[in-house]
Design a protein around this motif. Structure first.
Motif, PDB file in Angstrom:
ATOM      1  N   MET A 184       0.851  -1.163   0.000  1.00  0.00           N
ATOM      2  CA  MET A 184       0.000   0.000   0.000  1.00  0.00           C
ATOM      3  C   MET A 184       0.904   1.236   0.000  1.00  0.00           C
ATOM      4  O   MET A 184       1.809   1.343   0.808  1.00  0.00           O
ATOM      5  N   GLN A 185       0.651   2.123  -0.919  1.00  0.00           N
ATOM      6  CA  GLN A 185       1.447   3.341  -1.021  1.00  0.00           C
ATOM      7  C   GLN A 185       0.609   4.532  -0.585  1.00  0.00           C
ATOM      8  O   GLN A 185      -0.506   4.722  -1.047  1.00  0.00           O
ATOM      9  N   LEU A 186       1.168   5.315   0.333  1.00  0.00           N
ATOM     10  CA  LEU A 186       0.544   6.555   0.760  1.00  0.00           C
ATOM     11  C   LEU A 186       1.474   7.696   0.392  1.00  0.00           C
ATOM     12  O   LEU A 186       2.691   7.557   0.464  1.00  0.00           O
ATOM     13  N   THR A 187       0.895   8.813   0.017  1.00  0.00           N
ATOM     14  CA  THR A 187       1.679  10.019  -0.199  1.00  0.00           C
ATOM     15  C   THR A 187       1.363  10.959   0.954  1.00  0.00           C
ATOM     16  O   THR A 187       0.200  11.220   1.253  1.00  0.00           O
ATOM     17  N   LEU A 188       2.421  11.424   1.598  1.00  0.00           N
ATOM     18  CA  LEU A 188       2.281  12.281   2.768  1.00  0.00           C
ATOM     19  C   LEU A 188       2.919  13.629   2.493  1.00  0.00           C
ATOM     20  O   LEU A 188       3.993  13.705   1.887  1.00  0.00           O
ATOM     21  N   SER A 189       2.263  14.695   2.926  1.00  0.00           N
ATOM     22  CA  SER A 189       2.815  16.038   2.844  1.00  0.00           C
ATOM     23  C   SER A 189       3.372  16.370   4.220  1.00  0.00           C
ATOM     24  O   SER A 189       2.660  16.304   5.218  1.00  0.00           O
ATOM     25  N   VAL A 190       4.666  16.712   4.256  1.00  0.00           N
ATOM     26  CA  VAL A 190       5.359  16.971   5.512  1.00  0.00           C
ATOM     27  C   VAL A 190       5.953  18.375   5.459  1.00  0.00           C
ATOM     28  O   VAL A 190       6.532  18.770   4.453  1.00  0.00           O
ATOM     29  N   ASP A 191       5.793  19.115   6.549  1.00  0.00           N
ATOM     30  CA  ASP A 191       6.453  20.417   6.676  1.00  0.00           C
ATOM     31  C   ASP A 191       7.198  20.418   8.004  1.00  0.00           C
ATOM     32  O   ASP A 191       6.592  20.277   9.059  1.00  0.00           O
ATOM     33  N   MET A 192       8.530  20.557   7.924  1.00  0.00           N
ATOM     34  CA  MET A 192       9.363  20.597   9.118  1.00  0.00           C
ATOM     35  C   MET A 192       9.870  22.017   9.362  1.00  0.00           C
ATOM     36  O   MET A 192      10.939  22.225   9.914  1.00  0.00           O
ATOM     37  N   GLY A 193       9.077  23.009   8.900  1.00  0.00           N
ATOM     38  CA  GLY A 193       9.414  24.392   9.134  1.00  0.00           C
ATOM     39  C   GLY A 193      10.109  25.085   7.977  1.00  0.00           C
ATOM     40  O   GLY A 193      10.381  26.272   8.038  1.00  0.00           O
ATOM     41  N   GLU A 194      10.385  24.342   6.919  1.00  0.00           N
ATOM     42  CA  GLU A 194      11.062  24.921   5.751  1.00  0.00           C
ATOM     43  C   GLU A 194      10.210  24.812   4.494  1.00  0.00           C
ATOM     44  O   GLU A 194      10.726  24.855   3.386  1.00  0.00           O
TER      45      GLU A 194
END
Length: 94
Positions: free
Chosen positions: A1-11
């Motif tokens: 199963m493939q998920l696409t995740l949007s991540v923001d680590m402050g940049e």
């Protein structure tokens, strides 16, 4: 199963996609099976998958998982639905 995740680590946000290996690591960490996800998936699950996906995609992250979690500003599951799904093919009855 493939998920696409949007991540923001402050940049600024970026996207990563999970692989089978990410899920295997998740199963080892949580002692759960992917088949049991009908009960829902939590933020710790998503953060762990994002962490492992980042490492696999050569995105620099803190060496310690909890330090990665502390840096997360936003973490979202990207909708896999297409904007314009294809029309169903006509059948003999239509």
């Amino acid at each position: 199963m493939q998920l696409t995740l949007s991540v923001d680590m402050g940049e600024g946000p970026f996207e990563v996609s999970t692989t089978l290996y990410c899920w295997l690591l998740w199963e080892r960490k949580t002692k759960q099976k992917v088949a049991n996800l009908q009960d829902g998936i939590g933020f710790d699950d998503l953060a762990f998958l994002a962490y492992e996906a980042c490492k696999l995609q050569k995105i620099v992250v803190p060496a310690v998982y909890d330090d990665f979690c502390k840096k997360i500003v936003t973490l979202e599951l990207v909708d896999g639905e297409t904007e314009h799904p294809t029309e169903a093919a006509p059948t003999g009855d239509n």
